[in-house]
Design a protein around this motif. Sequence first.
Motif, mmCIF file in Angstrom:
data_model
loop_
_atom_site.group_PDB
_atom_site.id
_atom_site.type_symbol
_atom_site.label_atom_id
_atom_site.label_comp_id
_atom_site.label_asym_id
_atom_site.label_seq_id
_atom_site.Cartn_x
_atom_site.Cartn_y
_atom_site.Cartn_z
ATOM 1 N N MET A 188 0.679 -1.256 0.094
ATOM 2 C CA MET A 188 -0.152 -0.121 -0.044
ATOM 3 C C MET A 188 0.894 1.432 -0.052
ATOM 4 S SD MET A 188 -3.240 -0.741 -0.093
ATOM 5 C CE MET A 188 -4.396 -2.211 0.279
ATOM 6 N N ARG A 189 2.084 1.270 0.625
ATOM 7 C CA ARG A 189 3.005 2.359 0.553
ATOM 8 C C ARG A 189 3.456 2.819 -0.825
ATOM 9 N NH1 ARG A 189 1.751 5.001 5.236
ATOM 10 N NH2 ARG A 189 2.525 3.715 7.038
ATOM 11 N N THR A 190 3.433 1.965 -1.802
ATOM 12 C CA THR A 190 3.964 2.263 -3.187
ATOM 13 C C THR A 190 2.834 2.207 -4.271
ATOM 14 O OG1 THR A 190 4.807 0.038 -3.188
ATOM 15 C CG2 THR A 190 6.501 1.717 -2.459
ATOM 16 N N GLU A 191 1.542 1.742 -3.623
ATOM 17 C CA GLU A 191 0.677 1.478 -4.907
ATOM 18 C C GLU A 191 0.193 3.093 -5.363
ATOM 19 O OE1 GLU A 191 -1.936 0.581 -7.300
ATOM 20 O OE2 GLU A 191 -1.153 -1.108 -5.964
ATOM 21 N N ASP A 192 0.305 2.875 -6.699
ATOM 22 C CA ASP A 192 -0.191 4.246 -7.195
ATOM 23 C C ASP A 192 -1.627 3.985 -8.034
ATOM 24 O OD1 ASP A 192 0.623 2.779 -9.367
ATOM 25 O OD2 ASP A 192 2.635 3.983 -9.840
ATOM 26 N N ARG A 193 -2.212 3.149 -8.154
ATOM 27 C CA ARG A 193 -3.337 3.015 -9.018
ATOM 28 C C ARG A 193 -4.526 3.548 -8.312
ATOM 29 N NH1 ARG A 193 -3.319 -3.346 -9.751
ATOM 30 N NH2 ARG A 193 -2.466 -3.237 -7.694
ATOM 31 N N TRP A 194 -4.681 3.446 -6.897
ATOM 32 C CA TRP A 194 -5.565 3.877 -6.202
ATOM 33 C C TRP A 194 -4.901 4.862 -4.801
ATOM 34 C CZ3 TRP A 194 -5.469 -1.309 -6.969
ATOM 35 C CH2 TRP A 194 -6.232 -1.809 -7.802
ATOM 36 N N ARG A 195 -4.293 5.970 -5.080
ATOM 37 C CA ARG A 195 -3.354 6.538 -4.063
ATOM 38 C C ARG A 195 -3.912 6.976 -2.841
ATOM 39 N NH1 ARG A 195 0.800 10.329 -8.003
ATOM 40 N NH2 ARG A 195 1.449 8.572 -9.307
ATOM 41 N N GLU A 196 -5.190 7.549 -2.923
ATOM 42 C CA GLU A 196 -5.962 8.012 -1.744
ATOM 43 C C GLU A 196 -6.193 6.741 -0.699
ATOM 44 O OE1 GLU A 196 -8.530 11.614 -1.738
ATOM 45 O OE2 GLU A 196 -8.675 10.801 -3.876
ATOM 46 N N PHE A 197 -6.786 5.899 -1.214
ATOM 47 C CA PHE A 197 -6.972 4.687 -0.823
ATOM 48 C C PHE A 197 -6.054 3.835 -0.271
ATOM 49 C CE2 PHE A 197 -7.422 -0.191 -0.841
ATOM 50 C CZ PHE A 197 -8.490 -0.320 0.013
#
Length: 239
Positions: A104-113
Amino acid sequence: MTDNELVADPRRHLGDAMSRVARQLQEEHGDVEATLQAITAAAVATVPNAEECSISYVIGRRKVEPRAATSELPRQLDALQQRLGQGPCMDAIWENEVVRVDDMRTEDRWREFAAEAADQGIRSMICFQLFVVGDQLGAMNLFSRIPGAFGDECQEIGQMFAGHAAVALAGAEHEEHLRVGMSNRDLIGQAKGILMERYRLTADQAFEVLSQVSQEKNRKLVDVARELSDTGAMPGSGG
């Protein structure tokens, strides 16, 4: 292959687990909510590294409806997708049977989530389609506090589990629909009997009276029948 290797074989473990899950889900006897809850508990016990699980329904790609969860945290994450209007269930799970978030720290598809999920301690997530019917989708979501928790083996096991869960859920929903249908028919039959006895009507005439009141009051036929059976009076008749 040695006995030790047989014991360690994950496929053998999975087969045993699936047999236990199938028996457990069959015991719910058509109770959809109990089946959903049983699926979430069994998923955490079956899929390696899964710490939490939720099942959510997504309506029209806009509304996420939490249906069952192992704790309050996955419910909050389902609600988070609804509030933000983004996340795996709101997007990619419609086109892909499996969606994986490794960190989740590097996820960029759903950044706010992803940022809010990480702040709540969740680092990995994997979602599986359970069904797609019209504009409604069912998803099983697994969560872990460890980054990179769900590798290929976890995904394979999860997909197999999701397939069994989907069959169990469909069976429970079918049985519930049958049970509701039988109950509705009983109610209508009771209401018809009241009208036949009270006004000396035939069965067809009694049904016609119920149908006419249903149309006039803009209420479902079964609701009209239920009120008559419960109170002895037609809706709006005053007695």
